[in-house]
Design a protein around this motif. Structure first.
Motif, PDB file in Angstrom:
ATOM      1  N   UNK A 186     -29.590  -6.629 -21.218  1.00  0.00           N
ATOM      2  CA  UNK A 186     -29.454  -5.625 -20.169  1.00  0.00           C
ATOM      3  C   UNK A 186     -28.590  -4.460 -20.644  1.00  0.00           C
ATOM      4  N   UNK A 187     -27.514  -4.778 -21.382  1.00  0.00           N
ATOM      5  CA  UNK A 187     -26.652  -3.721 -21.912  1.00  0.00           C
ATOM      6  C   UNK A 187     -27.417  -2.845 -22.896  1.00  0.00           C
ATOM      7  N   UNK A 188     -28.205  -3.473 -23.763  1.00  0.00           N
ATOM      8  CA  UNK A 188     -29.021  -2.707 -24.720  1.00  0.00           C
ATOM      9  C   UNK A 188     -29.988  -1.797 -23.971  1.00  0.00           C
ATOM     10  N   UNK A 189     -30.610  -2.338 -22.945  1.00  0.00           N
ATOM     11  CA  UNK A 189     -31.558  -1.539 -22.168  1.00  0.00           C
ATOM     12  C   UNK A 189     -30.847  -0.404 -21.445  1.00  0.00           C
ATOM     13  N   UNK A 190     -29.598  -0.655 -20.932  1.00  0.00           N
ATOM     14  CA  UNK A 190     -28.840   0.400 -20.253  1.00  0.00           C
ATOM     15  C   UNK A 190     -28.495   1.528 -21.223  1.00  0.00           C
ATOM     16  N   UNK A 215     -32.128   9.321 -21.121  1.00  0.00           N
ATOM     17  CA  UNK A 215     -31.818  10.368 -20.151  1.00  0.00           C
ATOM     18  C   UNK A 215     -31.233  11.610 -20.787  1.00  0.00           C
ATOM     19  N   UNK A 216     -30.502  11.425 -21.887  1.00  0.00           N
ATOM     20  CA  UNK A 216     -29.882  12.574 -22.552  1.00  0.00           C
ATOM     21  C   UNK A 216     -30.894  13.405 -23.339  1.00  0.00           C
ATOM     22  N   UNK A 217     -31.927  12.768 -23.826  1.00  0.00           N
ATOM     23  CA  UNK A 217     -32.891  13.501 -24.668  1.00  0.00           C
ATOM     24  C   UNK A 217     -33.527  14.678 -23.927  1.00  0.00           C
ATOM     25  N   UNK A 218     -34.035  14.494 -22.699  1.00  0.00           N
ATOM     26  CA  UNK A 218     -34.607  15.672 -22.013  1.00  0.00           C
ATOM     27  C   UNK A 218     -33.553  16.736 -21.702  1.00  0.00           C
ATOM     28  N   UNK A 219     -32.302  16.321 -21.387  1.00  0.00           N
ATOM     29  CA  UNK A 219     -31.245  17.309 -21.154  1.00  0.00           C
ATOM     30  C   UNK A 219     -30.983  18.126 -22.413  1.00  0.00           C
ATOM     31  N   UNK A 220     -30.978  17.432 -23.565  1.00  0.00           N
ATOM     32  CA  UNK A 220     -30.768  18.136 -24.828  1.00  0.00           C
ATOM     33  C   UNK A 220     -31.928  19.085 -25.116  1.00  0.00           C
ATOM     34  N   UNK A 274     -26.386   6.612 -28.918  1.00  0.00           N
ATOM     35  CA  UNK A 274     -27.097   5.894 -29.988  1.00  0.00           C
ATOM     36  C   UNK A 274     -26.179   4.872 -30.653  1.00  0.00           C
ATOM     37  N   UNK A 275     -24.952   5.264 -30.898  1.00  0.00           N
ATOM     38  CA  UNK A 275     -24.002   4.337 -31.518  1.00  0.00           C
ATOM     39  C   UNK A 275     -23.741   3.144 -30.604  1.00  0.00           C
ATOM     40  N   UNK A 276     -23.566   3.420 -29.303  1.00  0.00           N
ATOM     41  CA  UNK A 276     -23.335   2.326 -28.355  1.00  0.00           C
ATOM     42  C   UNK A 276     -24.556   1.422 -28.274  1.00  0.00           C
ATOM     43  N   UNK A 277     -25.762   2.028 -28.289  1.00  0.00           N
ATOM     44  CA  UNK A 277     -26.994   1.230 -28.265  1.00  0.00           C
ATOM     45  C   UNK A 277     -27.109   0.365 -29.511  1.00  0.00           C
ATOM     46  N   UNK A 278     -26.798   0.957 -30.671  1.00  0.00           N
ATOM     47  CA  UNK A 278     -26.866   0.201 -31.922  1.00  0.00           C
ATOM     48  C   UNK A 278     -25.855  -0.939 -31.929  1.00  0.00           C
ATOM     49  N   UNK A 279     -24.652  -0.672 -31.411  1.00  0.00           N
ATOM     50  CA  UNK A 279     -23.633  -1.726 -31.367  1.00  0.00           C
ATOM     51  C   UNK A 279     -24.063  -2.855 -30.438  1.00  0.00           C
ATOM     52  N   UNK A 280     -24.577  -2.500 -29.254  1.00  0.00           N
ATOM     53  CA  UNK A 280     -25.056  -3.526 -28.318  1.00  0.00           C
ATOM     54  C   UNK A 280     -26.213  -4.304 -28.917  1.00  0.00           C
TER      55      UNK A 280
END
Length: 663
Positions: A223-227, A234-239, A448-454
């Motif tokens: 669930x954390x990885x998915x979050x 969500x950040x990609x379209x904002x960027x 991305x770093x948080x996703x990779x760590x999770x």
């Protein structure tokens, strides 16, 4: 399934290699094999079963003997036991929608007290090691023994089926195996056994609890990885929006002269450098003008000076050598006086005198320039100096023109530089958009770093969970399945029981119709039996007479009971789809002529797509042979030699051309 060929090598009474081509054709399904009693018809039937099923074959000649003893006794008495006997059977069968040709070799020989048996199988002409070694399982998948035995029958089996009391066991076995009911029953039995095995030990329960805990932690990390993935998503379209805003700000900045504004200092420095270079070029041009270059403006006068200088130089040179020429000419005349004729000598003297006079007249030229030797040399080099000066002047003028054009272009660019106050708004817009892009890029990188760590923590826990699974995978599988299995087994067994009953009733109904229809076709007495029924519990066959009452089997003659047995086999084959060949040994005993004709006309041609019919000359006689002939594909005769007690296979049948004659 189609039998294609069978070959016996020193098997039973068959001496040497005896082969029968069993191929049939559409409309001619019968292979008729004739033989006297004891000639080897039953042996041939046993050979068919033995090559397929080995120790499980239900050979009539085996009795209660062990398999090894039976094989030893099946080797022809005149053959060498060390070489032994062999049976080859080639047949084709449809597997997964494609025809597959099997050739089975079963060979055995005796070595001292040991008996060695070998089975080799060719599939589509190629030896298959796996199938050869596991032929017992392969043949059970292709042609189960319980099913095959129903289609390989002799007089004894017909006799057992003719007895209604004994027929029930055969009917039950046939329905269970041939029509698939045993599969349903086996499924119910397997479900019950599975229910009884559903129990976990304390250690297994502890292991399951540990695995459950790991699974919960793994689910939380998932669930954390998915979050984290969702945050990044969500950040990609904002960027993307921020980058588009930056592009628009850059476009407005460039449109309003922002690039020129940023390059103003550079343009000014370039103009300053060009101005310095242009001034240096102009100074060089001034220096050239101060030298000899202006003489190019008086080119005609300069040419006249060159000519006058040349004349004066010639006069000076003539004045210096005129006295020497007079002495030289006198010497030449004196030397040639006696050599040349007077005429030529006179011409030479005249020429020399004219040359001296020309030089003397040149000496009298007016010297307006009066140049010295150095003056003449300087005048001679003036042309080269002027040419060099002219080339240098052209080069400097070209440089001056190029730099003037560059200065003009720079002046135009500098004139287009917007005022700082006008461009300040665009600069701020671009800076703000750039800061937003940098902020979102940093946030996305952090996500991305948080996703990779999770993901790394999840994968590490997954590896730990997999190791736990591998260590106790059977326990875990059982634990996961036990509740579901226990909950559903009873339900599924009840469903299967209902399905089995419905399937049995359906097959029994079809079998009753098929057996009655077959019996009606074969019986001579048309009104004797009106109906028949098969009990679904005891599988007993009950005949219904014309008066709608059960008919006592004792009222049937022995021949009629035999026809009933044949009808039962025929009905089973029809319900099953006639996909197996029928092998029938001595089928016409106890039958009168009318019943024999019915069997020949109505049963044998339609019993299956391939029928191997083994008969004596008293069963399929000349009269019946004529009636059967349109359905016959092959005929053979088993010829027995009473002196050597061996049998050979000959083509043809009694009363046919080329048939073997038996004494």
């Amino acid at each position: 399934m189609l039998l294609r060929n069978i070959t016996l090598h020193d098997f039973g009474a068959y001496r040497g290699k005896q082969s029968l081509d069993l191929a049939t054709s559409p409309g001619r399904p019968i292979v008729l094999i004739g033989g006297m009693n004891g000639a080897g018809k039953t042996t041939l039937l046993d050979a068919l079963q033995l090559v397929l099923y080995g120790p499980r074959a239900r050979c009539s000649g085996r009795g209660n003997r062990s398999y090894d003893t039976y094989l030893r006794e099946c080797i022809n008495r005149q053959a060498d036991p060390a070489i032994g006997a062999e049976i080859e059977l080639e047949f084709s069968i449809i597997v997964d929608g494609e025809e597959r040709i099997y050739k089975v070799f079963r060979k055995w020989s005796v070595s001292g007290k040991s008996l060695n048996e070998y089975v080799n199988v060719l599939v589509n002409g190629k030896w298959d090691k796996g199938i050869s070694e596991g032929w017992a399982d392969e043949v059970e998948d292709l042609l189960p023994l319980e099913i095959g035995s129903l289609f390989f029958f002799d007089g004894e089996k017909i006799e057992s089926l003719a007895d209604p009391e004994r027929a029930s066991a055969v009917i039950e076995s046939a329905i269970q195996s041939l029509l698939g009911l045993n599969t349903v029953q086996q499924l119910r039995t397997d479900l019950l056994a599975l229910q009884r095995r559903q129990k976990l030990t304390g250690e297994e329960q502890e292991t399951v609890a540990q695995i459950r805990e790991l699974e919960e932690r793994h689910a939380a990390l998932q669930q954390e990885v998915e979050a984290m993935h969702a945050v990044a998503a969500g950040l990609r379209p904002q960027l993307d929006v921020a980058k588009l805003t930056l592009e628009n700000a850059e476009y407005s900045f460039q449109k309003d002269g922002g690039e020129l504004y940023e390059r103003r200092r550079e343009l000014e420095e370039r103009r300053k450098d060009l101005a310095k270079a242009q001034a240096a070029t102009e100074e060089s041009l001034v220096a050239l003008v101060a030298g000899a270059l202006p003489l190019l403006l008086v080119g005609e006068q300069l040419t006249a000076v060159h000519k006058q200088a040349a004349v004066e130089q010639h006069a000076e040179e003539s004045g210096q050598i005129i006295d020497l020429l007079a002495v030289r000419d006198l010497d030449i005349i004196a030397r040639l006086d006696k050599v040349l004729p007077a005429t030529e000598l006179k011409e030479l003297r005249t020429h020399l005198e004219a040359d001296r006079r020309d030089r003397e007249s040149a000496v009298t030229v007016e010297r307006t320039l009066a140049l010295t030797s150095d003056g003449h040399r300087q005048l001679a080099g003036l042309d080269q100096v002027l040419a060099n000066e002219q080339d240098r002047a052209r080069e400097l003028l070209a440089q001056a023109a190029d730099r003037a054009a560059a200065l003009e272009a720079l002046d135009r660019q500098l004139a287009g530089v917007p005022d700082e106050k006008l461009i300040a708004v665009r600069i701020e817009e671009r800076a703000q958009a750039l800061r937003r892009v940098h902020q979102l890029e940093a946030e996305l990188a952090s996500a991305h770093e948080a996703h990779a760590a999770s993901k790394g923590r999840r994968d590490a826990l997954k590896a730990e969970l997999e190791r736990a699974h591998e260590a106790r995978v059977k326990t875990l599988v059982r634990a996961e399945e036990v509740a579901r299995i226990i909950a559903h087994c009873d339900k599924q067994r009840a469903v299967l029981e209902k399905f089995g009953v419905a399937l049995l009733n359906r097959h029994i109904s079809r079998l009753e119709v098929a057996v009655l229809d077959s019996f009606t076709k074969l019986m001579r007495k048309k009104g004797l039996v009106r109906d028949l029924r098969i009990d679904t519990h005891r599988f007993q066959l009950t005949l219904i007479g014309a008066d709608d009452e059960p008919l006592d089997p004792g009222r049937l003659s022995a021949g009629e009971r035999q026809l009933l047995a044949v009808s039962l086999v025929w009905g089973l084959a029809r319900v099953a789809g006639n996909w197996l060949p029928s092998v029938i040994d001595t089928p016409l005993g106890r039958l009168d002529s009318r019943h024999r004709e019915h069997l020949v006309d109505r049963y044998f041609p339609h019993a299956s797509h391939q029928v191997l019919l083994l008969s004596t000359d008293q069963e399929i006689d000349e009269h019946l042979l004529k009636r059967l002939k349109p359905s016959i594909a092959q005929t053979f005769t088993l010829v027995h030699d009473d002196t050597t007690f061996t049998t050979s296979v000959e083509p043809g049948y009694w009363w046919t051309s080329g048939a073997a004659h038996v004494a």
